[in-house]
Design a protein around this motif. Structure first.
Motif, PDB file in Angstrom:
ATOM      1  N   ASP A 131       0.797  -1.224   0.000  1.00  0.00           N
ATOM      2  CA  ASP A 131       0.000   0.000   0.000  1.00  0.00           C
ATOM      3  C   ASP A 131       0.832   1.278   0.000  1.00  0.00           C
ATOM      4  O   ASP A 131       0.267   2.369  -0.103  1.00  0.00           O
ATOM      5  CB  ASP A 131      -0.929   0.014   1.221  1.00  0.00           C
ATOM      6  CG  ASP A 131      -1.950  -1.111   1.167  1.00  0.00           C
ATOM      7  OD1 ASP A 131      -2.506  -1.343   0.073  1.00  0.00           O
ATOM      8  OD2 ASP A 131      -2.180  -1.758   2.205  1.00  0.00           O
ATOM      9  N   SER A 133       3.214   4.201  -1.470  1.00  0.00           N
ATOM     10  CA  SER A 133       3.053   4.847  -2.771  1.00  0.00           C
ATOM     11  C   SER A 133       4.053   4.375  -3.827  1.00  0.00           C
ATOM     12  O   SER A 133       3.672   3.755  -4.828  1.00  0.00           O
ATOM     13  CB  SER A 133       3.162   6.370  -2.604  1.00  0.00           C
ATOM     14  OG  SER A 133       3.235   7.008  -3.847  1.00  0.00           O
ATOM     15  N   SER A 167      -0.899  -2.030 -10.130  1.00  0.00           N
ATOM     16  CA  SER A 167      -0.583  -1.516  -8.792  1.00  0.00           C
ATOM     17  C   SER A 167      -0.852  -0.017  -8.698  1.00  0.00           C
ATOM     18  O   SER A 167      -1.450   0.466  -7.724  1.00  0.00           O
ATOM     19  CB  SER A 167       0.882  -1.811  -8.462  1.00  0.00           C
ATOM     20  OG  SER A 167       1.227  -1.280  -7.207  1.00  0.00           O
ATOM     21  N   ARG A 171      -3.733   1.838  -6.293  1.00  0.00           N
ATOM     22  CA  ARG A 171      -3.379   2.857  -5.301  1.00  0.00           C
ATOM     23  C   ARG A 171      -4.097   4.185  -5.570  1.00  0.00           C
ATOM     24  O   ARG A 171      -4.574   4.854  -4.658  1.00  0.00           O
ATOM     25  CB  ARG A 171      -1.862   3.081  -5.305  1.00  0.00           C
ATOM     26  CG  ARG A 171      -1.046   1.954  -4.658  1.00  0.00           C
ATOM     27  CD  ARG A 171       0.411   2.074  -5.097  1.00  0.00           C
ATOM     28  NE  ARG A 171       1.346   1.368  -4.249  1.00  0.00           N
ATOM     29  CZ  ARG A 171       1.609   0.070  -4.339  1.00  0.00           C
ATOM     30  NH1 ARG A 171       0.944  -0.684  -5.226  1.00  0.00           N
ATOM     31  NH2 ARG A 171       2.499  -0.499  -3.537  1.00  0.00           N
ATOM     32  N   GLN A 174      -7.779   3.948  -4.688  1.00  0.00           N
ATOM     33  CA  GLN A 174      -7.998   3.854  -3.243  1.00  0.00           C
ATOM     34  C   GLN A 174      -7.761   5.178  -2.533  1.00  0.00           C
ATOM     35  O   GLN A 174      -8.260   5.385  -1.423  1.00  0.00           O
ATOM     36  CB  GLN A 174      -7.086   2.779  -2.635  1.00  0.00           C
ATOM     37  CG  GLN A 174      -7.495   1.353  -2.971  1.00  0.00           C
ATOM     38  CD  GLN A 174      -6.519   0.323  -2.417  1.00  0.00           C
ATOM     39  OE1 GLN A 174      -5.398   0.654  -2.006  1.00  0.00           O
ATOM     40  NE2 GLN A 174      -6.939  -0.935  -2.415  1.00  0.00           N
ATOM     41  N   SER A 175      -7.017   6.081  -3.158  1.00  0.00           N
ATOM     42  CA  SER A 175      -6.755   7.383  -2.545  1.00  0.00           C
ATOM     43  C   SER A 175      -8.005   8.251  -2.611  1.00  0.00           C
ATOM     44  O   SER A 175      -8.609   8.387  -3.676  1.00  0.00           O
ATOM     45  CB  SER A 175      -5.607   8.091  -3.282  1.00  0.00           C
ATOM     46  OG  SER A 175      -5.534   9.455  -2.897  1.00  0.00           O
ATOM     47  N   LEU A 180      -1.081  10.540  -5.015  1.00  0.00           N
ATOM     48  CA  LEU A 180      -0.197   9.850  -4.086  1.00  0.00           C
ATOM     49  C   LEU A 180       1.086  10.650  -3.890  1.00  0.00           C
ATOM     50  O   LEU A 180       1.584  11.262  -4.834  1.00  0.00           O
ATOM     51  CB  LEU A 180       0.149   8.459  -4.624  1.00  0.00           C
ATOM     52  CG  LEU A 180      -1.038   7.526  -4.889  1.00  0.00           C
ATOM     53  CD1 LEU A 180      -0.603   6.349  -5.738  1.00  0.00           C
ATOM     54  CD2 LEU A 180      -1.644   7.053  -3.585  1.00  0.00           C
TER      55      LEU A 180
END
Length: 387
Positions: A131, A133, A167, A171, A174-175, A180
Motif C-alpha cells: 500500500d 506509494s 498496482s 493505489r 484507493q486514494s 499519491l
C-alpha cells in the motif's frame, strides 16, 4: 579599459558565432536529423551503461536521493527521446529498441531503486502488492516500458508492465483524492502523478482501454479542482486535507512546463489551454527567451533542486520542458528561441559522431530532457479521447 572592452566584445562575438553555427538547420525534423542522432549517440553512451556508472554520472553533491532521482529521470527521458527518434526516423527503430531495453534493465536494478527504498523503508519492487506509494519509481518505469512496446519492443517486460499499471491504478483509486505522495510526509508533486497518468493512458491504448476510466476521472478532477485561479495553471503541489486535495502555492514555472508537456501526451485540448497560460504568465523574452521560475516576482540568481540554477529569472528545467510543449503544438518560432537559449547556456560540443551540451558534463539529465523535448510531436505520442 580599452583592452578589457575589446576582449569582452570579442568573446561576445565568438559566442554569437558559436550559437549561430550550432543552431543552424533548426526548424524541422528533417533539418535537425543529423544533430538529433548525434545527440542520441552521446546519450546512449552515457546512459545505456551499468547502473553504477550511470549513478556516477550524477553530481555527488546533490546526495543519494537526488542522484537516484536524476539517474531514473535520465533513463526515462533518454527512453522518450529514443522512442521519438524511432518514430521520426524509422530506420533507427531497431537500434532504439535495443538501447531502450538496456536502459529499462538499468532502471530495474537495485542500484537505481535504492533512492526510493531509502525514503519508503522498503524496496519498491518488494512492495508492489502493498500500500505504500512508490509512485515516482513505478510511473517512470511503466512509462518507459510503454514506449518500448510502442515502437515494436517484444514481450520481455510485459509482466512488470501489467503489474506496475495494476498496482498504480489500485493505489490511485484507493486514494480519496486520487493522488499519491512521491515520498512520505511531503507534498504531492503533481508532475510525478502525471507520469503515472501518462503510463496508464498508454497502457489503455495498448490494452483495449483498460484503466481509461481512471485516467478520465483524474483529468476531470484536475480541470475542476486543481487549477490555480490566478494563473489558470494546474497546481504544482497538492496536500490532502480531510479527504480533499488542497492547492499549495506557489505555482512554479518548472512544474507548470512539465505538467503541460505530460498533458500534451494524453489530452491535447487541456494541454493547449495550459500552454497559453504558461506563456502568458511565465514567458520571458529579455535578456533571454525562456520560462521564468516565478511569475509574480524576480529572482536574478537562485538555486532550486528541481529547476536548477535560476539566472536572470529563467528556470533551466522549465525552459527545457517548454521545448517539448512548443514542439508538440508546432510553435516552431518559440521552440527555436528556446533551443537558442539552451545553446547559449549549454554550448554544444561535437566529437566524431556525437554531440552534447558542455553543461551536460555537470547534469546529464538536462541533456536527456532537452533531446526528449526536442523530438516530441503529435506523431510521436498516442492518445485516447478522455472527454
Amino acid at each position: 579599459m580599452i583592452i578589457t572592452l575589446t576582449i569582452i566584445i570579442l568573446l561576445v562575438l565568438m559566442k554569437a558565432c558559436w550559437v549561430s553555427c550550432a543552431t543552424s538547420g533548426q526548424g524541422s525534423f528533417d533539418g535537425e536529423r543529423k544533430e538529433i542522432v548525434r545527440r542520441a549517440n552521446h546519450l546512449t553512451s552515457k546512459v545505456a551503461t551499468t547502473p553504477q556508472k550511470l549513478l556516477d554520472e550524477m553530481p555527488s553533491g546533490i546526495g543519494t536521493q537526488f542522484q537516484g532521482e536524476w539517474a531514473l529521470y535520465s533513463c526515462s527521458m533518454t527512453t522518450a527521446a529514443l522512442a521519438n527518434i524511432a518514430i521520426l526516423y524509422p530506420q533507427n527503430k531497431e537500434t532504439a529498441i535495443k538501447f531502450i531495453g538496456q536502459i529499462i534493465d538499468i532502471a530495474l536494478s537495485e542500484n537505481i531503486r535504492e533512492y526510493d527504498k531509502l525514503r519508503w523503508g522498503e524496496d519498491p519492487m518488494d512492495g508492489i502488492y502493498g500500500d505504500l506509494s512508490h509512485i515516482s519509481y513505478y510511473s517512470h518505469l511503466a512509462w518507459m516500458i510503454s514506449r518500448y512496446k510502442q515502437i515494436g519492443g517484444d514481450s520481455k517486460y510485459d509482466g512488470q508492465y501489467h503489474t506496475l499499471c495494476r498496482s498504480m491504478n489500485r493505489r490511485i483509486r484507493q486514494s480519496p483524492i486520487m493522488n499519491l505522495p512521491t515520498y512520505p510526509g511531503e507534498y504531492i508533486y503533481v508532475p510525478d502523478m502525471l507520469v503515472a497518468i501518462v503510463a496508464l493512458s498508454n497502457y489503455s491504448q495498448q490494452y483495449q482501454g483498460e484503466y481509461a476510466t481512471t485516467v478520465k476521472m483524474w483529468i476531470d478532477k484536475a480541470k475542476k479542482e486543481w487549477i490555480d485561479q490566478e494563473t489558470g495553471l494546474l497546481a504544482s503541489f497538492l496536500v490532502e486535507d480531510k479527504g480533499h486535495a488542497e492547492i499549495v502555492l506557489p505555482v512554479k514555472g518548472s512544474y507548470s512546463s512539465l505538467n503541460c508537456y505530460y498533458l500534451s501526451l494524453i489530452d491535447s485540448e487541456l494541454a493547449k489551454e495550459q500552454y497559453v497560460c504558461l506563456k502568458k504568465h511565465f514567458r520571458q523574452n529579455f535578456p533571454f527567451n525562456g520560462i521564468r521560475e516565478y511569475h509574480d516576482k524576480s529572482c536574478w540568481f537562485g538555486m532550486d533542486i528541481d529547476a536548477g540554477p535560476i539566472i536572470f529569472n529563467l528556470s533551466p528545467s522549465g525552459t527545457a520542458f517548454a521545448i517539448g510543449c512548443a514542439t508538440s503544438f508546432g510553435d516552431m518560432e518559440f521552440r527555436n528561441q528556446l533551443l537558442k537559449t539552451a545553446e547559449i547556456a549549454g554550448s554544444t560540443i561535437r566529437w566524431f559522431d556525437k554531440s552534447h551540451y558542455l553543461l551536460a558534463n555537470l547534469a546529464l539529465v538536462g541533456e536527456a530532457i532537452t533531446l526528449a523535448m526536442r523530438t516530441s510531436s503529435e506523431q510521436t505520442s498516442f492518445k485516447m479521447n478522455y472527454k
